[in-house]
Design a protein around this motif. Structure first.
Motif, short mmCIF file in Angstrom:
data_model
loop_
_atom_site.label_atom_id
_atom_site.label_comp_id
_atom_site.label_asym_id
_atom_site.label_seq_id
_atom_site.Cartn_x
_atom_site.Cartn_y
_atom_site.Cartn_z
N ALA A 80 28.59 43.01 44.95
CA ALA A 80 28.51 41.83 45.83
C ALA A 80 28.11 40.60 45.03
O ALA A 80 28.64 39.50 45.23
N ALA A 81 27.17 40.76 44.10
CA ALA A 81 26.75 39.64 43.26
C ALA A 81 27.88 39.22 42.31
O ALA A 81 28.14 38.03 42.14
N ALA A 82 28.54 40.20 41.72
CA ALA A 82 29.60 39.89 40.75
C ALA A 82 30.78 39.17 41.40
O ALA A 82 31.45 38.36 40.76
N ARG A 83 31.02 39.46 42.69
CA ARG A 83 32.18 38.89 43.38
C ARG A 83 31.87 37.59 44.11
O ARG A 83 32.76 36.97 44.69
N ALA A 84 30.62 37.17 44.07
CA ALA A 84 30.23 35.92 44.74
C ALA A 84 30.66 34.72 43.90
O ALA A 84 30.92 34.84 42.71
N PRO A 85 30.75 33.55 44.52
CA PRO A 85 31.08 32.34 43.75
C PRO A 85 30.06 32.09 42.65
O PRO A 85 28.85 32.30 42.84
N ALA A 86 30.53 31.64 41.51
CA ALA A 86 29.64 31.38 40.37
C ALA A 86 29.06 29.98 40.48
O ALA A 86 29.33 29.09 39.66
N ASP A 87 28.24 29.77 41.53
CA ASP A 87 27.68 28.44 41.79
C ASP A 87 26.15 28.43 41.78
O ASP A 87 25.53 27.41 42.08
N GLY A 88 25.54 29.59 41.47
CA GLY A 88 24.09 29.66 41.41
C GLY A 88 23.41 30.03 42.71
O GLY A 88 22.20 30.22 42.74
N TYR A 89 24.19 30.16 43.78
CA TYR A 89 23.58 30.44 45.09
C TYR A 89 23.55 31.94 45.41
O TYR A 89 23.13 32.32 46.50
N THR A 90 24.00 32.76 44.48
CA THR A 90 23.84 34.20 44.59
C THR A 90 23.31 34.72 43.26
O THR A 90 23.91 34.48 42.21
N LEU A 91 22.18 35.41 43.31
CA LEU A 91 21.57 36.01 42.13
C LEU A 91 21.35 37.49 42.39
O LEU A 91 21.35 37.95 43.54
N LEU A 92 21.14 38.24 41.31
CA LEU A 92 20.92 39.68 41.39
C LEU A 92 19.71 40.03 40.55
O LEU A 92 19.58 39.58 39.41
N PHE A 93 18.82 40.85 41.11
CA PHE A 93 17.72 41.42 40.34
C PHE A 93 18.00 42.91 40.24
O PHE A 93 18.12 43.59 41.26
N ALA A 94 18.15 43.43 39.01
CA ALA A 94 18.58 44.81 38.86
C ALA A 94 18.20 45.36 37.51
O ALA A 94 18.05 44.61 36.54
N PRO A 95 18.07 46.70 37.40
CA PRO A 95 17.84 47.32 36.10
C PRO A 95 19.13 47.31 35.28
O PRO A 95 20.22 47.56 35.81
N LEU A 96 19.00 47.03 34.01
CA LEU A 96 20.16 46.92 33.13
C LEU A 96 21.01 48.19 33.07
O LEU A 96 22.24 48.10 33.15
N PRO A 97 20.43 49.39 32.93
CA PRO A 97 21.29 50.57 32.84
C PRO A 97 22.20 50.76 34.05
O PRO A 97 23.34 51.19 33.91
N GLY A 98 21.69 50.41 35.24
CA GLY A 98 22.52 50.52 36.43
C GLY A 98 23.72 49.60 36.38
O GLY A 98 24.83 49.94 36.81
N VAL A 99 23.52 48.40 35.84
CA VAL A 99 24.63 47.45 35.69
C VAL A 99 25.67 48.01 34.73
O VAL A 99 26.88 47.96 34.97
N LEU A 100 25.21 48.59 33.62
CA LEU A 100 26.13 49.10 32.61
C LEU A 100 26.89 50.34 33.10
O LEU A 100 28.02 50.58 32.68
N LEU A 101 26.27 51.11 33.99
CA LEU A 101 26.91 52.32 34.48
C LEU A 101 27.87 52.07 35.63
O LEU A 101 28.61 52.97 36.03
N LEU A 102 27.88 50.86 36.16
CA LEU A 102 28.66 50.60 37.37
C LEU A 102 30.14 50.97 37.26
O LEU A 102 30.69 51.56 38.19
N PRO A 103 30.84 50.66 36.18
CA PRO A 103 32.26 51.02 36.13
C PRO A 103 32.50 52.52 36.31
O PRO A 103 33.52 52.93 36.86
N LEU A 104 31.53 53.34 35.85
CA LEU A 104 31.67 54.78 35.99
C LEU A 104 31.27 55.25 37.38
O LEU A 104 31.90 56.13 37.95
N LEU A 105 30.21 54.64 37.92
CA LEU A 105 29.76 55.02 39.26
C LEU A 105 30.75 54.62 40.33
O LEU A 105 30.98 55.35 41.30
N ALA A 106 31.33 53.44 40.18
CA ALA A 106 32.22 52.90 41.21
C ALA A 106 33.69 53.16 40.90
O ALA A 106 34.55 52.91 41.74
#
Length: 324
Positions: A80-106
């Motif tokens: 949801a964060a990655a697909r939001a407009p890149a205007d600063g009004y959507t941010l994500l707080f997350a652990p780095l390993p989860g971000v890196l694993l996303l292509p495999l999880l999803a």
């Protein structure tokens, strides 16, 4: 004295009214900011996200609204964060390993963790803890290894998330132990299973919940995955002293959609730096299982590249099938 004609006066007046609007752009931010935390409310990461939101709002002059967007082991909120407009009004707080694993999880080939999100900064880091019931006659990691090797069927290890699953597989390989991963939907149910005796070992991140059960004497820590002794597990020797090179650190950071303009990224980063400078912030993070560990966007990107390569090597050399 020269008088203006009616036409000249009209043009001049219009220019005076229009000039400020035509030449100025609104200063970011001009409205509330959505801060996604991609796991459930009530956990340590959620608490830290809310502390940061309150403090950053003071600098930015707009509220940060924390939204717990859960599902898919963190995938739903991250996408949801990655697909939001890149205007600063959507941010994500997350652990780095989860971000890196996303292509495999999803199984999403369109998501590139190094391009689909813009790193703002790293906020904190945490090791993982090996926890056993207090009635188990094991008090340190050498004792744990000796006990584990005597279990003919291996040792069930409870935990939540692919990050911990990978750490368990690497530990089993490096320490030459038979560890059987038992997945739970997060740390609280894994801890409950440990307390109930359904598993004898849990591999968890530090948190107020974990500290509470340790302080009550129900469970004890026998290993920590930090390079050196951690303030989050005082008196516990790092596993790396007995299994050289076994260091697992989870970095928690703030992200924005990929392509965020640098001037907006800088404004958000400055607000985050101000928040982390608050006198009680280190204590707030520590209560929730993190050590304050600020790293700028360039450093986060460098760590992400290194960790992405490391995770892929682990997956290529173990039997783990992330996302299956």
């Amino acid at each position: 004295m020269m008088l203006m004609s009616r036409r000249q006066w009209t043009i001049s007046a219009a220019a005076l009214v229009a000039a400020p609007w035509a030449n100025a752009t609104p200063t970011f931010p001009t409205r509330p900011i959505r801060l996604i935390y991609n796991y459930a409310a009530g956990g340590p990461g959620d608490a830290v996200a809310r502390y940061l939101a309150v403090r950053m709002a003071t600098t930015l002059g707009q509220p940060l609204m924390v939204e717990n967007l859960t599902g898919g082991n963190g995938v739903v909120g991250t996408l949801a964060a990655a697909r939001a407009p890149a205007d600063g009004y959507t941010l994500l707080f997350a652990p780095l390993p989860g971000v890196l694993l996303l292509p495999l999880l999803a199984r999403d080939s369109n998501f590139n963790p190094l391009k689909s999100l813009t790193p703002i900064a790293n906020v904190g880091s945490a090791p993982l803890l090996i926890i056993v019931r207090s009635d188990l006659e094991v008090n340190d990691f050498p004792g744990f290894m000796a006990w584990a090797r005597k279990q003919p069927a291996g040792v069930d290890v409870g935990g939540g998330g692919s990050i911990v699953e990978i750490a368990t597989a690497v530990l089993a390989r490096e320490a030459k132990l038979k560890l059987v991963w038992v997945p739970f939907r997060g740390s609280p149910p894994a801890m409950q299973a440990l307390l109930a005796g359904d598993v004898k070992v849990a591999f968890l991140a530090p948190s107020a919940m974990v500290s509470g059960h340790i302080n009550s004497g129900k469970v004890k820590i026998v290993g920590v995955t930090s390079q050196d002794e951690s303030v989050l597990a005082p008196g516990v020797a790092p596993i790396a002293r007995h299994v050289p090179g076994f260091v697992q650190q989870v970095n928690y950071g703030m992200w924005a959609p990929g392509g965020l303009p640098s001037e907006i990224a800088g404004r958000i980063q400055a607000a985050l730096v101000d928040a982390l400078k608050e006198p009680d912030m280190a204590e707030k993070l520590q209560i929730n299982g993190m050590v304050k560990d600020y790293l700028d966007a360039a450093a986060v990107a460098q760590i992400a590249r290194r960790e992405d390569e490391s995770i892929r090597k682990v997956l290529a050399t173990t039997s783990i099938k992330v996302g299956e």
